[in-house]
Design an enzyme around this catalytic site. Structure first.
Site, PDB file in Angstrom:
ATOM      1  N   LYS A  10      41.108   0.932  87.383  1.00 50.90           N
ATOM      2  CA  LYS A  10      40.013   0.555  88.271  1.00 50.90           C
ATOM      3  C   LYS A  10      39.354  -0.700  87.707  1.00 50.90           C
ATOM      4  O   LYS A  10      39.036  -0.770  86.515  1.00 50.90           O
ATOM      5  CB  LYS A  10      38.995   1.689  88.396  1.00 50.90           C
ATOM      6  CG  LYS A  10      37.798   1.347  89.280  1.00 50.90           C
ATOM      7  CD  LYS A  10      36.832   2.526  89.382  1.00 50.90           C
ATOM      8  CE  LYS A  10      35.536   2.124  90.086  1.00 50.90           C
ATOM      9  NZ  LYS A  10      34.568   3.241  90.165  1.00 50.90           N
TER      10      LYS A  10
ATOM     11  N   ASP B  98      36.465   9.052  87.586  1.00 50.53           N
ATOM     12  CA  ASP B  98      36.485   7.622  87.279  1.00 50.53           C
ATOM     13  C   ASP B  98      35.790   7.437  85.929  1.00 50.53           C
ATOM     14  O   ASP B  98      34.564   7.561  85.827  1.00 50.53           O
ATOM     15  CB  ASP B  98      35.763   6.825  88.364  1.00 50.53           C
ATOM     16  CG  ASP B  98      36.598   6.662  89.629  1.00 50.53           C
ATOM     17  OD1 ASP B  98      37.583   7.422  89.800  1.00 50.53           O
ATOM     18  OD2 ASP B  98      36.275   5.784  90.448  1.00 50.53           O
TER      19      ASP B  98
ATOM     20  N   LYS C 221      42.764   0.354  91.730  1.00 50.91           N
ATOM     21  CA  LYS C 221      41.526   0.496  92.494  1.00 50.91           C
ATOM     22  C   LYS C 221      40.649  -0.712  92.208  1.00 50.91           C
ATOM     23  O   LYS C 221      40.295  -0.978  91.061  1.00 50.91           O
ATOM     24  CB  LYS C 221      40.784   1.783  92.114  1.00 50.91           C
ATOM     25  CG  LYS C 221      39.418   1.898  92.825  1.00 50.91           C
ATOM     26  CD  LYS C 221      38.729   3.212  92.521  1.00 50.91           C
ATOM     27  CE  LYS C 221      37.311   3.238  93.095  1.00 50.91           C
ATOM     28  NZ  LYS C 221      36.619   4.532  92.849  1.00 50.91           N
TER      29      LYS C 221
END
Length: 226
Positions: free
Chosen positions: A146, A84, A188
């Site tokens: 994300k 991430d 996400k």
């Protein structure tokens, strides 16, 4: 719902023991991935059998130079299945789009095919900034957008009229843009997801079903979503 969850323990004051216990909980619950800071990767990797190891990169500011970001991603990809990576937020806010594109292409490329989720830090973005950044994330070959680190500054977000917590509305807006542009990107959502009801509403708003290759929910309290 737990099969969509990325269980994250990222507070700077956590001890090795606490992060190790988190890995044991991740395995017990059967979440999709367990997300930790880079320093803990070696401690938790041997404990994860059915859960993927996710490591955050340049977290939470996205302020390292590209050579450092890409180098770190390359090394971490040797142990982590997922990464991430915080987008270079300062460059985004400067509208230095050529530099943002160069950075993310380099960083995603350094992952060697590992799953990369680019953290765009929604609370800090205008619509112009977020949609341009989404385009670059897709162009760079990342696997997910994300939404947030979960560490965004509320006062600055408020100036832009943005919530710091995940909402179904924001989730739907990201997913809608991805679909309209035909991108093969997952979504996400992270930040403030603390109940099963919240999680369900966000998954439904995304509208990609319950495939962990397309949908993830980041939380530090996974048991609350069970």
């Amino acid at each position: 719902m737990l099969h969509l969850v990325d269980f994250a323990l990222l507070k700077p004051y956590l001890s090795i023991e606490e992060v190790v216990k988190g890995a044991e909980k991740a395995e017990r619950l059967g979440v999709a991935a367990y997300c930790v800071n880079p320093a803990y990767a070696a401690y938790v990797k041997p404990l994860l059998k059915r859960v993927k190891l996710c490591v955050v990169v340049d977290f939470p500011f996205g302020a390292l130079p590209t050579w450092a970001r890409a180098g770190l991603v390359s090394k971490l990809a040797e142990v982590a299945e997922e990464l991430d990576v915080v987008a270079p937020i300062g460059l985004v806010k400067s509208k230095a789009w050529r530099e943002v594109r160069r950075d993310l292409i380099s960083v995603v490329g350094a992952a060697g095919g590992r799953v990369v989720k680019v953290i765009v830090e929604e609370p800090y973005l205008t619509d112009e900034e977020r949609y341009t950044l989404y385009d670059i994330v897709a162009e760079a070959g990342a696997h997910f957008i994300k939404s947030s680190t979960g560490f965004a500054e509320e006062a600055y977000a408020a100036k832009l009229g943005n919530p710091v917590a995940s909402t179904p509305e924001r989730a739907a807006a990201i997913a809608r843009y991805v679909k309209e542009r035909g991108y093969k990107l997952g979504v996400k959502m992270a930040g403030g997801i603390r109940t099963k009801e919240q999680a369900r509403a966000i998954v439904e708003a995304i509208g990609f079903g319950e495939d962990p290759a397309r949908v993830r929910l980041g939380t530090s309290t996974p048991e609350a979503l069970a």
